[in-house]
Design a protein around this motif. Structure first.
Motif, PDB file in Angstrom:
ATOM      1  N   LEU A 244       0.841  -1.202   0.000  1.00 35.80           N
ATOM      2  CA  LEU A 244       0.000   0.000   0.000  1.00 35.80           C
ATOM      3  C   LEU A 244       0.876   1.252   0.000  1.00 35.80           C
ATOM      4  CD1 LEU A 244      -2.754   1.464   0.299  1.00 35.80           C
ATOM      5  CD2 LEU A 244      -2.516   1.192   2.775  1.00 35.80           C
ATOM      6  N   PHE A 245       1.866   1.262   0.883  1.00 35.78           N
ATOM      7  CA  PHE A 245       2.751   2.427   0.893  1.00 35.78           C
ATOM      8  C   PHE A 245       4.114   2.112   1.486  1.00 35.78           C
ATOM      9  CE2 PHE A 245       0.467   2.977   4.985  1.00 35.78           C
ATOM     10  CZ  PHE A 245       1.486   3.296   5.873  1.00 35.78           C
ATOM     11  N   ILE A 246       5.007   3.053   1.229  1.00 34.47           N
ATOM     12  CA  ILE A 246       6.344   3.054   1.811  1.00 34.47           C
ATOM     13  C   ILE A 246       6.421   4.340   2.625  1.00 34.47           C
ATOM     14  CG2 ILE A 246       8.828   3.122   1.315  1.00 34.47           C
ATOM     15  CD1 ILE A 246       8.104   2.138  -1.544  1.00 34.47           C
ATOM     16  N   LEU A 247       6.979   4.247   3.812  1.00 34.99           N
ATOM     17  CA  LEU A 247       7.218   5.474   4.575  1.00 34.99           C
ATOM     18  C   LEU A 247       8.613   5.370   5.170  1.00 34.99           C
ATOM     19  CD1 LEU A 247       6.103   8.187   5.576  1.00 34.99           C
ATOM     20  CD2 LEU A 247       5.141   6.994   7.528  1.00 34.99           C
ATOM     21  N   TYR A 248       9.448   6.337   4.859  1.00 33.40           N
ATOM     22  CA  TYR A 248      10.840   6.287   5.324  1.00 33.40           C
ATOM     23  C   TYR A 248      10.929   6.724   6.770  1.00 33.40           C
ATOM     24  CZ  TYR A 248      12.220   5.054   0.724  1.00 33.40           C
ATOM     25  OH  TYR A 248      12.362   4.358  -0.448  1.00 33.40           O
ATOM     26  N   THR A 249      11.741   5.997   7.524  1.00 35.86           N
ATOM     27  CA  THR A 249      11.936   6.361   8.915  1.00 35.86           C
ATOM     28  C   THR A 249      13.380   6.104   9.306  1.00 35.86           C
ATOM     29  OG1 THR A 249      10.979   6.214  11.128  1.00 35.86           O
ATOM     30  CG2 THR A 249      11.287   4.139   9.968  1.00 35.86           C
ATOM     31  N   SER A 250      13.832   6.855  10.317  1.00 36.91           N
ATOM     32  CA  SER A 250      15.230   6.770  10.726  1.00 36.91           C
ATOM     33  C   SER A 250      15.457   5.614  11.673  1.00 36.91           C
ATOM     34  CB  SER A 250      15.638   8.057  11.430  1.00 36.91           C
ATOM     35  OG  SER A 250      15.542   9.116  10.538  1.00 36.91           O
ATOM     36  N   GLY A 251      16.622   5.022  11.559  1.00 35.10           N
ATOM     37  CA  GLY A 251      17.025   3.965  12.466  1.00 35.10           C
ATOM     38  C   GLY A 251      18.367   4.319  13.057  1.00 35.10           C
ATOM     39  N   SER A 252      18.970   3.324  13.717  1.00 34.61           N
ATOM     40  CA  SER A 252      20.220   3.650  14.394  1.00 34.61           C
ATOM     41  C   SER A 252      21.408   3.671  13.446  1.00 34.61           C
ATOM     42  CB  SER A 252      20.459   2.675  15.542  1.00 34.61           C
ATOM     43  OG  SER A 252      20.295   1.365  15.087  1.00 34.61           O
ATOM     44  N   THR A 253      21.254   3.097  12.272  1.00 37.82           N
ATOM     45  CA  THR A 253      22.378   3.125  11.342  1.00 37.82           C
ATOM     46  C   THR A 253      22.004   3.869  10.063  1.00 37.82           C
ATOM     47  OG1 THR A 253      21.652   1.026  10.446  1.00 37.82           O
ATOM     48  CG2 THR A 253      23.400   0.946  12.100  1.00 37.82           C
ATOM     49  N   GLY A 254      23.005   4.428   9.458  1.00 42.14           N
ATOM     50  CA  GLY A 254      22.992   4.987   8.112  1.00 42.14           C
ATOM     51  C   GLY A 254      21.718   5.662   7.643  1.00 42.14           C
ATOM     52  N   LYS A 255      21.356   5.380   6.416  1.00 39.32           N
ATOM     53  CA  LYS A 255      20.256   6.130   5.809  1.00 39.32           C
ATOM     54  C   LYS A 255      18.893   5.559   6.217  1.00 39.32           C
ATOM     55  CE  LYS A 255      20.444   3.430   1.675  1.00 39.32           C
ATOM     56  NZ  LYS A 255      19.894   3.100   0.466  1.00 39.32           N
ATOM     57  N   PRO A 256      17.874   6.422   6.174  1.00 40.04           N
ATOM     58  CA  PRO A 256      16.528   5.988   6.558  1.00 40.04           C
ATOM     59  C   PRO A 256      16.053   4.799   5.732  1.00 40.04           C
ATOM     60  CG  PRO A 256      16.610   8.360   6.310  1.00 40.04           C
ATOM     61  CD  PRO A 256      17.922   7.840   5.805  1.00 40.04           C
ATOM     62  N   LYS A 257      15.209   3.987   6.340  1.00 45.82           N
ATOM     63  CA  LYS A 257      14.712   2.817   5.618  1.00 45.82           C
ATOM     64  C   LYS A 257      13.248   2.995   5.264  1.00 45.82           C
ATOM     65  CE  LYS A 257      14.931   0.634  10.121  1.00 45.82           C
ATOM     66  NZ  LYS A 257      15.900   1.465  10.769  1.00 45.82           N
ATOM     67  N   GLY A 258      12.872   2.379   4.163  1.00 46.97           N
ATOM     68  CA  GLY A 258      11.504   2.489   3.673  1.00 46.97           C
ATOM     69  C   GLY A 258      10.638   1.395   4.274  1.00 46.97           C
TER      70      GLY A 258
END
Ligand code: 7RM
Length: 632
Positions: A244-258
């Motif tokens: 349905l959708f992708i929403l990017y969010t920050s985690g503890s490493t590197g670039k945000p994940k979808g």
């Protein structure tokens, strides 16, 4: 779907949801419109992970948000829209007009070649057209990826590239508070990046009408394309597990994940949780002040309220414009019954004193909600007394982008609210607390890592394009559990209190940021050798950003360097990630294996001067004194 009536019934339903989860969810899912019923309610493992809800069911979430309500509610307002400036005219959409607008946009997307499975990126302010276009996307089976319109061109480009979006939908400008923001310019800048070649068209909604740069081979005006379309568009048949959708969010490493959510389970859980937590009834007027660019906006501005056929309010502006009474003015103007906001907004308004909130009656309010970060007791009591006049239950809702919907919360007026406690898990949610070595902690009065041991319908399915990252981040540290990244305490009667992140994620004004992400941005400055970022307690934001920076040399103008560092961060990520404090240091405390001792940095940032423990095992113990002395 019946509302839970009292504590006893809650206990009974909760018990059933844990002991017969498939039967429990089967009954709830049966209340929706399906094109084809599922063969099996659930198939899952948390090892790969591989999670399927309502297996082989076919449906479209927009038929459930719109078509399903038309026979009885075509004239009911789906949502009111209150503009940034009180001098601009408000707008509203009935269920019928929303249905028609969504179909027109859906037909427009089809005309420009958008097909089921294609990704569309949204970079839009809080105007009705954002909600309309999101639903249009879902109607034809395209996947939306909404990027909060405060992110930088670089961040936008990274997200567009990661999910290979075929179209971007944006506005020309955005008036937010007293600011005038060149939204399309940011999109133009993002599309200069070589990774964004995937974008074929940019659909631009004229919001303020100020002049924009135009690329005729690529850009399309909303008002040229949308009005001519038919207001009927058949809803694409989607499998329960189609994206349905992708929403990017920050985690503890590197670039945000979808974070990826799928159609069936997300539909069932957002609507169930919305209804039960807020105890929404006919004639209620619900208002969530979040931005649709975050998960709260997806689940509890767009989907949840429409799925249950509620009437809600969407607000374009900010709490302090034209003054700090705006939220309360709007509550009185529309007779808002359910108000859902973030602790950071409450604290910010508290800081303006009581005169603003006391000017308004706030008689219509019945339920208050909190989301995004722990709510401190002082803010809780102010919210309860000054806004709720001691007569509105407060629901402190704990959940995450990854969970799709509210996981732990009071049910308004049904289960008891306790200041600064999220309280109890919703039916279907089985939280556990683990010790650091992965042992389930039994009983009450215990503190541990918050994990969930059984799937719920809106659990994330993967991280876009990188399933292994999903496995590693959430399912590998404690096999057999979904790991939330939060620490929590369980008190008597099984009430949960969320303590906060146990990983390198910080929560600034309810916005999630990875410390590594901010460090990477800072390190881009040519005068920076290395940096380390930690959170520190901040009166209004909850957490502030404290950056320790090793400059190339100290023979520089500190003020200029700090200002430039803040600019680099704003450019790389967005203004929300600018450090509140920067301390220049000659080194960072490191272990012999070269790991930064963040524990020490967190203490100094938090204003502590002692209790650092034994630092003699560090590679460079002498640095600790320097850091303490130079604290800002
Ligand atoms: C909905 C949302 C998730 C993180 C989560 C927590 C923190 C959210 C609460 C909370 C204490 C709450 N999604 N968090 N709600 N902490 N009490 N009621 O915010 O993905 O952006 O953030 O936010 O740390 O892990 S999010």
């Amino acid at each position: 779907m019946e509302l839970i009536k009292d504590t006893a019934q809650f206990e009974e339903i909760y018990h059933k949801s844990c002991h017969q989860p498939e039967l429990f969810w089967d009954e709830i899912a049966s209340g929706f419109t399906w094109k084809k019923r599922w063969d099996k309610v659930l198939s899952w493992n948390f090892t790969e992970p591989n999670i399927h809800w309502f297996v082989n069911g076919k449906m479209n979430i927009t038929e459930n948000c719109l078509d399903r309500h038309l026979p009885e509610k075509s004239d009911q307002i789906a949502f009111y829209w209150e503009p940034n400036s009180p001098d601009t005219s408000p707008r509203s959409f009935t269920y019928l007009s929303l249905y028609q607008e969504v179909n027109k946009v859906a037909n427009s997307l089809k005309q420009y070649g958008i097909k089921k499975g294609d990704r569309i990126c949204f970079y839009m302010p809080m105007v009705p057209e954002l909600a309309i276009a999101i639903l249009a996307c879902a109607r034809i089976g395209a996947v939306h990826s909404v990027v909060f319109a405060g992110f930088s061109a670089q961040s936008l480009a990274d997200r567009i590239e990661d999910s290979q979006c075929k179209m971007v939908i944006c506005s020309d400008y955005n008036d937010r508070g007293a600011k005038h923001i060149a939204v399309k310019q940011v999109v133009d800048d993002a599309l200069q990046f070589p990774g964004c070649q995937c974008v074929e068209n940019v659909l631009v909604y004229k919001n303020t009408g100020d002049e924009v740069t135009w690329y005729p081979e690529r850009d399309l005006w909303w008002h040229d394309v949308v009005p001519n379309q038919s207001n009927e568009c058949e809803a694409e048949s989607m499998d329960s597990e189609d994206m349905l959708f992708i929403l990017y969010t920050s985690g503890s490493t590197g670039k945000p994940k979808g974070v990826v959510h799928t159609c069936g389970g997300y539909m069932v859980y957002t609507s169930y949780s919305f209804k039960q937590v807020f105890q929404i009834n006919e004639k209620d007027l619900y208002w969530c002040t979040a931005d649709i660019g975050w998960i709260t906006g997806h689940s509890y501005i767009v989907y949840g309220p429409l799925l249950v056929g509620a009437t809600s309010l969407m607000f374009e502006g900010v709490p302090t414009y034209p003054d700090a009474g705006r939220f309360w003015e709007i509550c009185d103007k529309y007779n808002v019954t359910h108000f859902y906001t973030a602790p950071t907004a409450i604290r910010a308004l508290m800081a303006y004193g009581n005169s603003f909130v006391e000017k308004y009656q706030l008689k219509s309010l019945k339920v208050l909600g909190s989301v995004g970060e722990p709510i401190n007791e002082e803010a809780w009591h102010w919210y309860n007394e000054k806004v709720g006049k001691n007569r509105c239950p407060i629901v402190d809702t704990w959940w995450q982008t990854e969970t799709g919907g509210i996981m732990i919360s009071t049910l308004a007026g049904i289960t008891p609210s306790i200041p600064s406690y999220a309280t109890k898990p919703l039916p279907g949610i089985q939280p556990v607390l683990l010790s650091a070595d992965g042992i389930e902690l039994e009983g009450n009065e215990v503190e541990g890592l918050l994990c969930i041991k059984f799937p719920w319908p809106s659990i994330l399915r993967t991280t876009y394009g990188d399933h292994e990252r999903c496995r590693q981040t959430y399912f590998s540290l404690y096999p057999g559990y979904y790991f939330t990244g939060d620490g929590a305490k369980r008190y008597k009667d099984g009430n949960y209190r969320i303590i906060g992140r146990v990983d390198d994620v910080i929560n600034v004004s309810g916005h999630r940021l990875g410390t590594a992400e901010v460090e990477n941005a800072i390190n881009r400055h040519p005068h920076v050798v290395e940096s380390a970022v930690v959170g520190f307690p901040h009166d209004i934001k909850g957490q502030g950003i404290y950056a320790y920076v090793i400059p190339v040399d100290f023979n520089i103008d500190e003020t200029i360097l700090k200002k430039e560092i803040a600019e680099v961060v704003a450019k790389q990520i967005g203004a929300i990630a600018k450090p509140d404090k920067i301390q220049l240091v000659s080194g960072l405390p490191k272990t012999r294996s070269g790991k930064i001792m963040r524990r020490i940095l967190r203490k100094v940032a938090g204003g502590e001067t002692e209790g650092f423990g034994d630092v003699s095992t560090l590679l460079n113990p002498e640095i600790v004194e320097e850091i303490k002395d130079g604290a800002v």
